[in-house]
Design a protein around this motif. Structure first.
Motif, PDB file in Angstrom:
ATOM      1  N   PRO A 104      -7.658 -21.174 -13.213  1.00 32.07           N
ATOM      2  CA  PRO A 104      -7.114 -21.055 -14.576  1.00 32.07           C
ATOM      3  C   PRO A 104      -5.593 -21.052 -14.602  1.00 32.07           C
ATOM      4  O   PRO A 104      -4.989 -21.247 -15.659  1.00 32.07           O
ATOM      5  N   ARG A 105      -4.953 -20.866 -13.454  1.00 25.67           N
ATOM      6  CA  ARG A 105      -3.494 -20.796 -13.426  1.00 25.67           C
ATOM      7  C   ARG A 105      -2.835 -22.169 -13.406  1.00 25.67           C
ATOM      8  O   ARG A 105      -1.619 -22.288 -13.506  1.00 25.67           O
ATOM      9  N   PHE A 144       0.224 -20.116 -15.669  1.00 24.61           N
ATOM     10  CA  PHE A 144       0.169 -19.166 -14.557  1.00 24.61           C
ATOM     11  C   PHE A 144      -0.127 -17.759 -15.055  1.00 24.61           C
ATOM     12  O   PHE A 144      -0.468 -16.884 -14.267  1.00 24.61           O
ATOM     13  N   TRP A 145       0.000 -17.551 -16.356  1.00 18.52           N
ATOM     14  CA  TRP A 145      -0.169 -16.214 -16.923  1.00 18.52           C
ATOM     15  C   TRP A 145      -1.405 -16.121 -17.811  1.00 18.52           C
ATOM     16  O   TRP A 145      -1.534 -15.177 -18.601  1.00 18.52           O
ATOM     17  N   ALA A 146      -2.262 -17.110 -17.686  1.00 20.27           N
ATOM     18  CA  ALA A 146      -3.558 -17.056 -18.363  1.00 20.27           C
ATOM     19  C   ALA A 146      -3.485 -17.155 -19.877  1.00 20.27           C
ATOM     20  O   ALA A 146      -4.446 -16.811 -20.568  1.00 20.27           O
ATOM     21  N   ASN A 147      -2.377 -17.614 -20.416  1.00 16.95           N
ATOM     22  CA  ASN A 147      -2.372 -17.872 -21.850  1.00 16.95           C
ATOM     23  C   ASN A 147      -3.129 -19.158 -22.111  1.00 16.95           C
ATOM     24  O   ASN A 147      -2.924 -20.164 -21.439  1.00 16.95           O
ATOM     25  N   PRO A 148      -4.017 -19.170 -23.117  1.00 20.53           N
ATOM     26  CA  PRO A 148      -4.811 -20.377 -23.369  1.00 20.53           C
ATOM     27  C   PRO A 148      -3.918 -21.523 -23.840  1.00 20.53           C
ATOM     28  O   PRO A 148      -2.901 -21.310 -24.492  1.00 20.53           O
TER      29      PRO A 148
END
Lengths: 343, 343, 343, 343
Positions: free
Chosen positions: D287-288, D292-296
């Motif tokens: 997902p990164r 890298f900070w998992a914001n969609p």
């Protein structure tokens, strides 16, 4: 003088609010303070500018006015309420100081003002109410220069630091940091608002204004200010820094305006509002006290300061440093620094 | 409740000082709060951690203790003097609230504590004296993670925002900002120390702790915190942000700890110490109120919060939102947000 | 020497890759370079450290090895392919320089190396292949100190700047910036990779290594490096800066290691890859050339540099500055600077 | 297509140099690109703007011109020498692509240009010489907005990523990073200059221009850009971010101009100039990879892109995504993202 029982109650000072600089060329001064440093013009006319930082919610943090001689005018302190104006009059009368009461709007943007020649020889103005101009905190589109947020503090040059410290303690100021040795206090930082200082004292000829300190939010604003001056070959306005202070832990730069008045762009700082806030005492022998990164202090920073005016607009005579010290570890130890080498 | 004449005088609160989080796995919690976020451990034992930021000069800003259920324990407020502890007892007794007086050192690092179930259902602790551990403000060599400086504020979820606002006004808190429309106050920010807030209210089921807000000096510390989490594939701890709040103008990020407790790394802020500090009222229709850059608020940020304990260590029941609103412009307008799309 | 037709083809140099420092106390050096500055240890043994920055994808940017005398060892350049190693041997043989071919892994982490005493008196190593250690670019959790990314450049002190410039032009280096007047080139910056420089020349006694320059991504990393040193009362390792260079526009700080070897943390920089990249020529009379903010250059920065070793590990004798100049506008104008004043 | 022996030699491309955007309202576009984003106007007339970043030493990085339909015009690549123009003509002729030779100054500020409809359907311009306007790298006094330094890259939306990758490999581009699984390459980043990319491919309907990426030196410039837009209630121009990319490690924000053209402010990046530069392959399941900070990733970022013009100024038809994928882990896995929830 803390809580001298022979004195009437001191006015309840909220914070340092504005400085006043008398300049010999208002257009040049405007270019420096507005175009380069980026202050907001709240109001201006042919003889004076009323400037504020982007966070400031009252009328001004700095008055720049034209005059025949470069000098510092009044230092402005906000007091809690109108009754503190009368308290100020009584307090300074008891101290044997001349005072004046100015009607509302005499100082633009302010209500009634009590103007005083304080015991240290500085002109001080107290006010309890001020106009609220447009809120610009979130107008990033307007920000320029050092993006100064608000006034942070006054730094004054005085011949007797312990006397200055006692006088401000009498006004209810807390002590945050000092530079000292066993015999002597060389410098002290005192506050009313919950920051490291509203006023600081540098040992030297006085009364003189050493500098006005303005707060900026982040270190890159300090770097940007320097870059702008370098871009325009105006880097000679940079007197000292950028650097990190040991005292206060702030990241700083000192600039000189076209008349030589000194200002500091000051970031970082810390909270001092607890009732038992512990004093941080720096040894005068710790080279990090003035610069945490061991950069030498330029001699002019110790020798130069702005003369101040009295109630009659006359320049106050300067008394030389009255303290003596055994140690001679730099200007804080009260030795004259040597001249700078040619580059 | 401002200055309710039927009530005894309220204690003089200096500031929000610490939060308490009950966690189900202390080792995991220690890894999050100490190793990742970078808090300093003032003291610890097998059941609890006493943590502080790098600027904090008293014993702790956060107590993390092991318990059977994840919940928020007491919110700690510093009061001005010992006499304010008695004042607190009398004040809350008059409000019909249960109180306890804890001997010195019952809460580690503090003097006597008055513990209260407040009228909003939160557990609150008042203290007047605290131990001063080693000063670490200038120990840059030790800084890690988000380099949190100190506690900034509590954000609590309450079913009736105006009731919470009135209660804290009765305790002498000033109002800095609101989100509102003509009928309704959706959220409010209130302060004792000279910052935007010591406490804020988010409309929702309560009593619940929405988050603990910790101050950091510069925006790059917020980015670094996120980068560290991404480095370790722990980015799911990032719930919302980084971003700029309209309200308070702070640059922020929200993290969730292993038990789901929410914390905010909060930078910027502004001075609120003037007696006539003007309230900034955001329209609930201004999309910038919650995020100045138009990034949508993730639904969990509105729905999730930590349940709170009472004096008997039991979890307080949660009362659903009691306010109604005509407008439905997002969760601040009290509509349930839609679920997030799969990425 | 650009494209001297009498010479065989020069090796195709890709970039400056690593420096070698001989230190008298390896443990102390390790503390400085690893614990304080934050380099990554790729490999180490009792006599040497192989260090890299966080972005570096090959084995090392810096070799620190123990020896009887503090000196600079070889400067490492990466060449495009194995055939460039033979080209290097032929090229330097034609220049009358001694060369050595070292088998793979003689220099740890590298394939075969051609080691040369170059015409300027420096020891230089060429390599075409290197081991790729673990990629740490996104391991923010590991970053410490100045968060150095990679080697940026070598700065060498030479008695004859135009001679050095001609030699490196012969190796295909482009010229990005100079400090000059109508008679004299006082300093020059040259590149192979697409940055301002891989090598720069400072006029002075030589051959000596003036400094190794390491790239960091943002200015706050430079400030942090200084803060860490101040925290530990190691601020005397800071020799000059932080500041902005006129030349290269970089934000910098210079540190001295325990043996006095100088390193620069260097940020900003710009792209130089266009075939007709325009040279920026600074007048030696522009005070901004060395410091864009008018901070004076400390005398040691002009006088001190590391002696260098030859192929037999002997220290090369230093030839004093051979250039003369009419102007005397600071050390770039080849006058000895005055000593610094006491603080 | 790497080194297809049936093809004549490819032109030696130095770097991506400029993009061309056709806009429907030039005054509005000027306000966005110049007043808000802060580009420097090198030259302009009633139908077009020629803009550059502060570090750019040639005429332009962006041409904005008025037209009947919002679309992307030519992507400009600098080639090494004039002979590469003839090479480009022969190369594309062999590929069966239409080409045009434009006399010097047809594209303002450039010498002769070879304009091509490339095999992917994009309009591409090659040039070997360009005018050098005033050097503004150190004019910090002029910087505004995002303080964009130079063009960094083109990101293009293509229905067949491996085909695009093979075509650019044939032009000598190196591969720095990919998003992939065992069956499929979902996205790829390729370079000529020594950065992560000059061109990147996003799988989707094409030929379309996904965005133009412009380099800024530090993260705070990205934050400032967002703050300025929020200040003016223009935050809807912010489409995605700020955030950290997994791919390339850059800190970024994506903006949409008044016609919907997307641009990225891009910081950080890393050196890719070594001959054996190792490819970084991201799993489509990590997902990164995109944040890298998992914001969609907002859905529009995957769905929207600018149509492109052909040599006759007609809009090229868009071919839908031709790749299929087993996995459906977000838009990179080629599933249509769900619509965003109402805030």
């Amino acid at each position: 003088m803390p809580a001298d029982s022979a004195l009437p109650p001191a006015p309840d000072i909220v914070r340092s609010a504005y400085g006043t600089l008398v300049v010999t060329d208002l257009a040049e001064a405007r270019h420096f303070w507005v175009d380069l440093v980026g202050f907001v013009v709240t109001e201006e006319d042919s003889s004076a500018l009323y400037l504020r930082g982007y966070d400031e919610l009252t009328h001004h943090n700095l008055i720049v006015r034209a005059g025949p001689v470069a000098a510092a005018g009044a230092l402005g302190f906000r007091v809690r309420s109108d009754s503190d104006l009368a308290r100020a009059e009584a307090y300074y009368a008891a101290l044997g100081c001349r005072t004046q009461r100015l009607p509302a709007a005499t100082v633009r943007g302010l209500g009634e003002v009590v103007r005083v020649e304080d015991p240290l020889g500085f002109l001080v103005e107290f006010f309890a109410s001020a106009a609220h101009p447009e809120r610009l905190q979130q107008r990033y589109d307007l920000r320029r220069g050092a993006e100064v947020a608000r006034l942070d503090h006054f730094n004054i040059s005085v011949p007797d630091v312990p006397k200055a410290q006692a006088y401000y303690a009498g006004l209810g100021f807390g002590l945050s940091e000092t530079i000292e040795d066993e015999q002597t206090v060389y410098a002290a930082w005192m506050y009313r608002k919950q920051t490291v200082h509203d006023v600081a004292f540098t040992g030297g000829g006085g009364p003189r204004l050493h500098h006005l300190g303005f707060f900026a939010h982040e270190a890159h604003s300090v770097l940007r200010m320097c870059d702008i001056l370098g871009s325009l070959s105006l880097e000679s306005h940079i007197e000292r820094g950028p650097g990190r202070h040991g005292v206060s832990n702030a990241f700083y730069v000192y600039l000189r305006d076209p008349d030589g008045h000194r200002m500091e762009v000051y970031t970082s700082d810390y909270y001092t509002g607890d009732p038992d806030h512990p004093v941080l005492r720096w040894s005068v022998h710790d080279p990090r006290r003035r610069d945490f990164w061991a950069n030498p202090v330029v001699p002019s920073w110790y020798s130069d300061a702005s003369v101040v005016l009295d109630l009659d607009e006359a320049v106050r005579p300067v008394t030389e440093l009255a303290q003596t010290a055994e140690v001679t570890v730099g200007a804080d130890g009260f030795t004259a620094p040597s001249p700078a080498p040619p580059e």
